[in-house]
Design a protein around this motif. Sequence first.
Motif: not given
Length: 214
Positions: A137, A27, A168, A124, A127, A139
Amino acid sequence: MARGRGVSGLVIRAVGGQALLLEAGSPQAVAALYARLLAERAAGALGEVAEIVPAAATVLLDGVAEPAALAARLATWSVTGAGLPHGPLLAIVTVYDGADLPEVAALWGVSPAEAGALHCAVEYRVAFCGFSPGFGYLTGLPPALAVPRRATPRPAVPSGSVALAGAYTGVYPRSSPGGWQLLGRTDLVLWDARREPAALLAPGVRVRFVPVEG
């Protein structure tokens, strides 16, 4: 052209006649590659590319005018996960009262209140997007806090549900079936076709979950 590998380990595959699939592996590498591709295209240095679409481990380039020439150039790139761009920050006000919060807390070895605190303590990053319009989503969750999907998916997850699956975090933009673990809920409208932009979550956007009482 079937495939090629650059000095960075980037794997380049031809997809049809006008697309390339770039396999970056992680990622972090995907995020760095996506940011560079966007910058190169904005500067007019990438050639004709209609779409740049990141995923978990790949980036798809679609509508490529000269795939072979672009693949040869990309094979010289060195891609790492360092120096990710500082995207805009979105605060998502969240009530931590999800149906699966006690189960997730037990997996983490903490109380439900502590589980909510652990989840919202992290910044967060989106991604990639998929599943449904407006779903990102995210990460950033520490690997030790990864949790499995539910053994039996729910036929309907309420809109605004804040949830976990694997490494996630995500927020359901509308009611839909789903097997993610539900931690809480938000009233924020993540997808509205009448709004510009319609989706609040896009690759590179940073997210903080802000806890409130229900």
